[in-house]
Design an enzyme around this catalytic site. Sequence first.
Site, mmCIF file in Angstrom:
data_model
loop_
_atom_site.group_PDB
_atom_site.id
_atom_site.type_symbol
_atom_site.label_atom_id
_atom_site.label_comp_id
_atom_site.label_asym_id
_atom_site.label_seq_id
_atom_site.Cartn_x
_atom_site.Cartn_y
_atom_site.Cartn_z
ATOM 1 N N GLY A 12 -100.350 45.568 -27.621
ATOM 2 C CA GLY A 12 -100.163 46.945 -28.062
ATOM 3 C C GLY A 12 -99.998 47.051 -29.561
ATOM 4 N N GLY A 15 -100.051 50.558 -31.646
ATOM 5 C CA GLY A 15 -99.072 51.612 -31.397
ATOM 6 C C GLY A 15 -97.915 51.606 -32.381
ATOM 7 N N GLY A 18 -95.931 48.144 -31.928
ATOM 8 C CA GLY A 18 -96.846 47.027 -32.126
ATOM 9 C C GLY A 18 -97.344 46.911 -33.549
ATOM 10 N N SER A 109 -85.978 50.961 -22.164
ATOM 11 C CA SER A 109 -85.862 52.311 -22.711
ATOM 12 C C SER A 109 -84.476 52.867 -22.413
ATOM 13 C CB SER A 109 -86.923 53.222 -22.088
ATOM 14 O OG SER A 109 -86.673 54.579 -22.392
ATOM 15 N N SER A 110 -83.952 53.659 -23.334
ATOM 16 C CA SER A 110 -82.636 54.266 -23.114
ATOM 17 C C SER A 110 -82.656 55.268 -21.967
ATOM 18 C CB SER A 110 -82.146 54.951 -24.397
ATOM 19 O OG SER A 110 -83.055 55.956 -24.813
ATOM 20 N N CYS A 111 -83.851 55.721 -21.541
ATOM 21 C CA CYS A 111 -83.931 56.661 -20.414
ATOM 22 C C CYS A 111 -83.635 55.974 -19.083
ATOM 23 C CB CYS A 111 -85.283 57.364 -20.374
ATOM 24 S SG CYS A 111 -86.653 56.322 -19.853
ATOM 25 N N TYR A 138 -91.545 56.730 -15.465
ATOM 26 C CA TYR A 138 -91.485 55.801 -16.594
ATOM 27 C C TYR A 138 -90.197 54.981 -16.547
ATOM 28 C CZ TYR A 138 -91.238 54.234 -21.478
ATOM 29 O OH TYR A 138 -91.133 53.475 -22.618
ATOM 30 N N LYS A 142 -89.500 50.836 -16.253
ATOM 31 C CA LYS A 142 -88.717 50.097 -17.240
ATOM 32 C C LYS A 142 -87.516 49.400 -16.596
ATOM 33 C CE LYS A 142 -91.055 50.689 -21.005
ATOM 34 N NZ LYS A 142 -91.618 49.528 -21.735
ATOM 35 N N PRO A 166 -84.329 49.447 -27.126
ATOM 36 C CA PRO A 166 -84.170 50.250 -28.345
ATOM 37 C C PRO A 166 -83.981 51.716 -27.979
ATOM 38 C CG PRO A 166 -86.461 49.561 -28.070
ATOM 39 C CD PRO A 166 -85.715 49.101 -26.866
ATOM 40 N N HIS A 182 -93.031 62.322 -28.558
ATOM 41 C CA HIS A 182 -91.587 62.474 -28.464
ATOM 42 C C HIS A 182 -91.111 63.495 -29.494
ATOM 43 C CE1 HIS A 182 -91.713 58.402 -26.424
ATOM 44 N NE2 HIS A 182 -91.068 59.168 -25.568
ATOM 45 N N ARG A 190 -95.030 70.084 -35.796
ATOM 46 C CA ARG A 190 -94.771 71.520 -35.655
ATOM 47 C C ARG A 190 -94.353 72.147 -36.985
ATOM 48 N NH1 ARG A 190 -93.011 73.877 -31.033
ATOM 49 N NH2 ARG A 190 -93.205 75.762 -32.314
ATOM 50 N N TRP A 205 -88.090 74.266 -28.134
ATOM 51 C CA TRP A 205 -87.562 74.211 -26.767
ATOM 52 C C TRP A 205 -86.073 73.906 -26.736
ATOM 53 C CZ3 TRP A 205 -90.722 71.689 -22.291
ATOM 54 C CH2 TRP A 205 -91.913 72.417 -22.100
ATOM 55 N N ARG A 212 -79.379 62.757 -29.978
ATOM 56 C CA ARG A 212 -80.231 61.584 -29.839
ATOM 57 C C ARG A 212 -79.981 60.611 -30.998
ATOM 58 N NH1 ARG A 212 -80.385 63.514 -25.650
ATOM 59 N NH2 ARG A 212 -82.164 64.186 -24.363
#
Length: 315
Positions: A12, A15, A18, A109-111, A138, A142, A166, A182, A190, A205, A212
């Site tokens: 990767g 990205g 990567g 992932s922190s999620c 997702y 993970k 991370p 994200h 935006r 939103w 975060r």
Amino acid sequence: MFDKNSKIYVAGHTGLLGSAMLKLLNQNGYENIITKTHQELELTNKVSVEQFFSETKIEYIFLCAGKVGGIIGNKTEPATYLHQNLAIQDIIFEMAIKYDVKNVIFYGSSCTYPKICEQPMKEEYLLTGAIEETSIGYAAAKIAGIIGCKSYNTQYNDHRFICVIPNSMYGPNDNFDLENSHVFSALIRRFHQAKINGDNSINLWGSGNPRREFIFSEDVADASIFLMENVHKIENTHYNLGTGIDYSIKELAQNIASVVGYDGEILWDTSKPDGTPRKLLDSSKFLALGWKPKVNFAEGLEITYKWYKEKYGIN
């Protein structure tokens, strides 16, 4: 031993993480680096991946590849996020065993932590509560990878697989597509568009209250090299990786607006979802190994916005 002559595969490499990994490895004198684009190697195709491993004799892997997106992508394509990430992980892990790769770094992932979780989140809080529904596919993949690292190490009695979690990464080569990015990169785009269009206001939103933690991609890459160089210090567990500082989405928006130079009104659409209230990692276990982040939030934001303008040829 991980040294300048080691044969390293960065999966990767185009990205966010990567590309940062590739940059820092080169800067640190690691020249025996192997990369493959998605077109050259489909990581969900076991036959192709096995042929690649048999030919290259890889020693170390930074597994930065995977399908990543924002709230919209995760909500509309949970099966795709689940399948593609599971497939990549499973195949790479199996090939690492079969072809005797010395070490693999996998990124969680922190999620994966519960939606409602004591803050800051310690490693042992994993699987102690329900995760955020909007990222369930997702996150499940993970979680499987996190458990996979520990399971392979246990079964094969080694520390071949290293897992680091991370928090929200940002930096050059991030995804700025409004549908799949994200919050950090989405807000840069935006606000820049609002500035160019001369908009008097911008609608975002949610309430802006969720908090975060953000970490610069090159800091994650630097921490990854540190891990490879200090495998002897690592336990068979996952390690949180963050800065220890978080911001509300409102604060993030205000900071980005300032750097971009947008001075219109920021409006919040509270009919839209907020997501997890707070995601701050307790990174004390990893920091105790002797590493610390180098790039602060303000500097990282400036670098990322500069890259965005240069990449897309805008002023």
